[in-house]
Design a protein around this motif. Structure first.
Motif, PDB file in Angstrom:
ATOM      1  N   GLU A 147       0.851  -1.187   0.000  1.00  0.00           N
ATOM      2  CA  GLU A 147       0.000   0.000   0.000  1.00  0.00           C
ATOM      3  C   GLU A 147       0.892   1.244   0.000  1.00  0.00           C
ATOM      4  O   GLU A 147       1.702   1.426   0.907  1.00  0.00           O
ATOM      5  N   TYR A 148       0.734   2.086  -1.013  1.00  0.00           N
ATOM      6  CA  TYR A 148       1.582   3.273  -1.123  1.00  0.00           C
ATOM      7  C   TYR A 148       0.943   4.249  -2.106  1.00  0.00           C
ATOM      8  O   TYR A 148      -0.034   3.926  -2.807  1.00  0.00           O
ATOM      9  N   ASN A 149       1.480   5.452  -2.162  1.00  0.00           N
ATOM     10  CA  ASN A 149       1.020   6.465  -3.101  1.00  0.00           C
ATOM     11  C   ASN A 149       1.580   6.128  -4.488  1.00  0.00           C
ATOM     12  O   ASN A 149       2.795   6.123  -4.695  1.00  0.00           O
ATOM     13  N   HIS A 150       0.698   5.864  -5.446  1.00  0.00           N
ATOM     14  CA  HIS A 150       1.137   5.400  -6.755  1.00  0.00           C
ATOM     15  C   HIS A 150       1.815   6.494  -7.585  1.00  0.00           C
ATOM     16  O   HIS A 150       2.310   6.207  -8.681  1.00  0.00           O
ATOM     17  N   LEU A 151       1.840   7.710  -7.080  1.00  0.00           N
ATOM     18  CA  LEU A 151       2.584   8.757  -7.768  1.00  0.00           C
ATOM     19  C   LEU A 151       4.086   8.475  -7.765  1.00  0.00           C
ATOM     20  O   LEU A 151       4.823   9.009  -8.594  1.00  0.00           O
ATOM     21  N   TRP A 152       4.515   7.637  -6.808  1.00  0.00           N
ATOM     22  CA  TRP A 152       5.928   7.242  -6.778  1.00  0.00           C
ATOM     23  C   TRP A 152       6.325   6.563  -8.097  1.00  0.00           C
ATOM     24  O   TRP A 152       7.480   6.656  -8.525  1.00  0.00           O
ATOM     25  N   VAL A 170      17.916   2.686 -13.010  1.00  0.00           N
ATOM     26  CA  VAL A 170      18.248   2.647 -11.582  1.00  0.00           C
ATOM     27  C   VAL A 170      17.071   3.142 -10.744  1.00  0.00           C
ATOM     28  O   VAL A 170      16.769   2.584  -9.680  1.00  0.00           O
ATOM     29  N   SER A 171      16.376   4.176 -11.227  1.00  0.00           N
ATOM     30  CA  SER A 171      15.204   4.671 -10.488  1.00  0.00           C
ATOM     31  C   SER A 171      14.083   3.637 -10.494  1.00  0.00           C
ATOM     32  O   SER A 171      13.366   3.481  -9.492  1.00  0.00           O
ATOM     33  N   GLU A 172      13.939   2.900 -11.607  1.00  0.00           N
ATOM     34  CA  GLU A 172      12.944   1.819 -11.649  1.00  0.00           C
ATOM     35  C   GLU A 172      13.288   0.733 -10.645  1.00  0.00           C
ATOM     36  O   GLU A 172      12.407   0.221  -9.934  1.00  0.00           O
ATOM     37  N   GLU A 173      14.571   0.376 -10.569  1.00  0.00           N
ATOM     38  CA  GLU A 173      14.973  -0.648  -9.601  1.00  0.00           C
ATOM     39  C   GLU A 173      14.755  -0.156  -8.174  1.00  0.00           C
ATOM     40  O   GLU A 173      14.326  -0.921  -7.293  1.00  0.00           O
ATOM     41  N   LYS A 174      15.050   1.120  -7.936  1.00  0.00           N
ATOM     42  CA  LYS A 174      14.845   1.701  -6.602  1.00  0.00           C
ATOM     43  C   LYS A 174      13.370   1.637  -6.219  1.00  0.00           C
ATOM     44  O   LYS A 174      13.023   1.244  -5.094  1.00  0.00           O
ATOM     45  N   VAL A 175      12.487   1.984  -7.152  1.00  0.00           N
ATOM     46  CA  VAL A 175      11.048   1.960  -6.889  1.00  0.00           C
ATOM     47  C   VAL A 175      10.559   0.535  -6.692  1.00  0.00           C
ATOM     48  O   VAL A 175       9.795   0.241  -5.761  1.00  0.00           O
ATOM     49  N   LEU A 176      11.004  -0.384  -7.555  1.00  0.00           N
ATOM     50  CA  LEU A 176      10.541  -1.767  -7.473  1.00  0.00           C
ATOM     51  C   LEU A 176      11.077  -2.485  -6.236  1.00  0.00           C
ATOM     52  O   LEU A 176      10.473  -3.445  -5.770  1.00  0.00           O
ATOM     53  N   ASN A 177      12.217  -2.051  -5.718  1.00  0.00           N
ATOM     54  CA  ASN A 177      12.746  -2.637  -4.489  1.00  0.00           C
ATOM     55  C   ASN A 177      11.973  -2.179  -3.256  1.00  0.00           C
ATOM     56  O   ASN A 177      11.932  -2.889  -2.246  1.00  0.00           O
ATOM     57  N   HIS A 203       3.387  -4.266 -10.405  1.00  0.00           N
ATOM     58  CA  HIS A 203       3.497  -5.159 -11.553  1.00  0.00           C
ATOM     59  C   HIS A 203       4.260  -4.420 -12.656  1.00  0.00           C
ATOM     60  O   HIS A 203       4.045  -3.222 -12.870  1.00  0.00           O
ATOM     61  N   PRO A 204       5.171  -5.104 -13.375  1.00  0.00           N
ATOM     62  CA  PRO A 204       5.915  -4.428 -14.446  1.00  0.00           C
ATOM     63  C   PRO A 204       5.011  -3.727 -15.461  1.00  0.00           C
ATOM     64  O   PRO A 204       5.338  -2.642 -15.943  1.00  0.00           O
ATOM     65  N   LEU A 205       3.874  -4.342 -15.791  1.00  0.00           N
ATOM     66  CA  LEU A 205       2.927  -3.703 -16.703  1.00  0.00           C
ATOM     67  C   LEU A 205       2.403  -2.393 -16.123  1.00  0.00           C
ATOM     68  O   LEU A 205       2.186  -1.417 -16.850  1.00  0.00           O
ATOM     69  N   GLN A 206       2.197  -2.386 -14.807  1.00  0.00           N
ATOM     70  CA  GLN A 206       1.707  -1.175 -14.151  1.00  0.00           C
ATOM     71  C   GLN A 206       2.734  -0.050 -14.230  1.00  0.00           C
ATOM     72  O   GLN A 206       2.390   1.095 -14.553  1.00  0.00           O
ATOM     73  N   LEU A 207       3.990  -0.374 -13.939  1.00  0.00           N
ATOM     74  CA  LEU A 207       5.038   0.650 -13.960  1.00  0.00           C
ATOM     75  C   LEU A 207       5.225   1.218 -15.363  1.00  0.00           C
ATOM     76  O   LEU A 207       5.315   2.440 -15.540  1.00  0.00           O
ATOM     77  N   VAL A 208       5.273   0.341 -16.377  1.00  0.00           N
ATOM     78  CA  VAL A 208       5.413   0.806 -17.757  1.00  0.00           C
ATOM     79  C   VAL A 208       4.206   1.637 -18.160  1.00  0.00           C
ATOM     80  O   VAL A 208       4.332   2.682 -18.820  1.00  0.00           O
ATOM     81  N   GLY A 209       3.007   1.194 -17.768  1.00  0.00           N
ATOM     82  CA  GLY A 209       1.790   1.929 -18.104  1.00  0.00           C
ATOM     83  C   GLY A 209       1.747   3.312 -17.482  1.00  0.00           C
ATOM     84  O   GLY A 209       1.336   4.289 -18.131  1.00  0.00           O
ATOM     85  N   VAL A 210       2.174   3.421 -16.226  1.00  0.00           N
ATOM     86  CA  VAL A 210       2.217   4.726 -15.554  1.00  0.00           C
ATOM     87  C   VAL A 210       3.233   5.647 -16.231  1.00  0.00           C
ATOM     88  O   VAL A 210       2.986   6.843 -16.432  1.00  0.00           O
ATOM     89  N   GLU A 211       4.401   5.092 -16.601  1.00  0.00           N
ATOM     90  CA  GLU A 211       5.391   5.881 -17.332  1.00  0.00           C
ATOM     91  C   GLU A 211       4.805   6.371 -18.654  1.00  0.00           C
ATOM     92  O   GLU A 211       5.003   7.531 -19.050  1.00  0.00           O
ATOM     93  N   GLY A 212       4.071   5.497 -19.347  1.00  0.00           N
ATOM     94  CA  GLY A 212       3.458   5.881 -20.610  1.00  0.00           C
ATOM     95  C   GLY A 212       2.416   6.963 -20.436  1.00  0.00           C
ATOM     96  O   GLY A 212       2.355   7.920 -21.221  1.00  0.00           O
ATOM     97  N   ALA A 213       1.579   6.832 -19.396  1.00  0.00           N
ATOM     98  CA  ALA A 213       0.537   7.836 -19.141  1.00  0.00           C
ATOM     99  C   ALA A 213       1.161   9.191 -18.804  1.00  0.00           C
ATOM    100  O   ALA A 213       0.703  10.241 -19.280  1.00  0.00           O
ATOM    101  N   THR A 214       2.229   9.166 -18.010  1.00  0.00           N
ATOM    102  CA  THR A 214       2.911  10.412 -17.643  1.00  0.00           C
ATOM    103  C   THR A 214       3.543  11.076 -18.863  1.00  0.00           C
ATOM    104  O   THR A 214       3.388  12.284 -19.095  1.00  0.00           O
TER     105      THR A 214
END
Length: 380
Positions: free
Chosen positions: A91-96, A198-205, A210-221
């Protein structure tokens, strides 16, 4: 499927989709759009198309999440349980998740501008320097430490890139020459790409995503950013410079002209569609590799992709064979193999260790060793 097999599959898929993406992007830049022989030159619009591909991953994520909720209900899925066991927050703020997107915007923008000035194979070998920047930023932000052979590997890698750049920028006989400015812009793009990984690894750690979620958020931004930016670029004048590819139309970007050129060229439409699909899948496989392995593992696939892209460019006649370019590739790949310990720094050094006798061990036995040995013998 075990993690090791999954990583191997991700590596192969990353190589294939990354190679297709580079060829498709360069195919757009080589497409003739008018009788004067001008080629398609819209790097900012191409960048937005990339974010369209990434944004589509968000719909795939919503489907996967809906399927998991139907299957597991209010219980945690196996991936969520594994993430919780590793200490990742559920549970976290998805803006990260949008933080890596800003590095993605900068990296892709410089990449597409530079790609109008360099050959596809040159771009691909320059992309290998991601390993250098990933190593540097991982040292700074992730606290990783490296051995001497890894530093030497990075040195050989960068040296190989320099050799390839010299070979393609100084050879006038090459059918697809590269400009020094294009090489410089691609290096800047790879610096931001290293920060992205490196920032993706920092966030995912830290967070479970889900990888699809992270890529999708990057795409939306990125898509939101470029929707407004392209409108502004249409009204900002600049000095036309078609040869450099930075401002060929007298304004920073002419989206209506890009759409018009696409509508009159079926091959160009094909390249655009392939680029969007390959970019979305390439970034998904890349982020998945970061999730299950690390950012440096993701950068390692670049050791193979330059040869794939170069071979395809030679086969279809986009480039000519240059011996110095081959030497640069060999030096760069040797550096990557050295970095990952696949080849030893000293091939003549034996890895065998001399056997030590039981009597020798007993002669050097300390009090702590004695206690451990007696306890083990008691268990027998």
């Amino acid at each position: 499927m075990c993690i090791r097999d999954r990583i191997y599959i991700l590596l192969i898929c990353n190589i294939i989709t990354g190679s297709i993406n580079t060829i498709a992007a360069k195919g757009q830049n080589r497409s003739v759009v008018n009788d004067a022989g001008d080629t398609y030159n819209h790097p900012y619009f191409q960048t937005m198309n990339m974010f369209v591909g990434e944004f589509c991953c968000l719909f795939a994520f919503l489907y996967v999440r809906s399927k998991n909720r139907k299957e597991y209900g209010s219980e945690l899925s196996p991936d969520e349980k594994a993430a919780a066991d590793k200490g990742r927050e559920l549970e976290y703020n998805h803006l990260w998740l949008s933080i890596p997107a800003y590095f993605d915007i900068l990296s892709t923008t410089f990449m597409y501008i530079g790609l109008t000035m360099v050959a596809a194979s040159v771009f691909q070998i320059i992309s290998c320097t991601i390993l250098v920047w990933c190593g540097l930023f991982s040292y700074i932000y992730l606290g990783r430490r490296y051995k001497l052979e890894q530093y030497l590997g990075l040195f050989f890698l960068f040296s190989g890139v320099v050799i390839v750049s010299i070979a393609t920028t100084t050879n006038s006989d090459n059918s697809s020459p590269s400009s020094p400015l294009g090489v410089f812009l691609e290096i800047i793009a790879m610096i931001f790409a290293g920060l992205l990984m490196v920032s993706e690894e920092k966030v995912l750690n830290k967070f479970h995503a889900h990888p699809l979620q992270l890529v999708g958020v990057e795409g939306a931004t990125g898509l939101t950013f470029y929707t407004f930016t392209l409108v502004a670029m249409y009204f900002i004048p600049c000095t036309p410079n078609p040869k450099q590819g930075i401002c060929p139309y007298g304004i920073w970007e002419d989206v209506p002209a890009a759409v018009m050129e696409m509508s009159k060229n079926g091959t160009l439409i094909f390249w655009v569609i392939v680029t969007i699909i390959s970019l979305g899948t390439f970034n998904f496989f890349g982020v998945s590799l970061t999730y299950y392995a690390s950012a440096t593992h993701r950068a390692a696939v670049n050791a193979i992709r330059p040869f794939v892209v170069w071979g395809l460019c030679l086969a279809i006649g986009w480039e000519k064979f240059l011996y110095l370019q081959l030497v640069g590739y060999i030096v760069a790949v040797y550096g990557m193999l050295l970095y990952y310990g696949i080849v030893p720094l000293n091939p003549f050094k034996s890895d065998e260790t001399e056997a030590v006798s039981y009597t020798h061990l007993r002669a050097h036995e300390t009090s702590l060793h004695l206690v451990c040995r007696l306890l083990l013998e008691k268990k027998k």
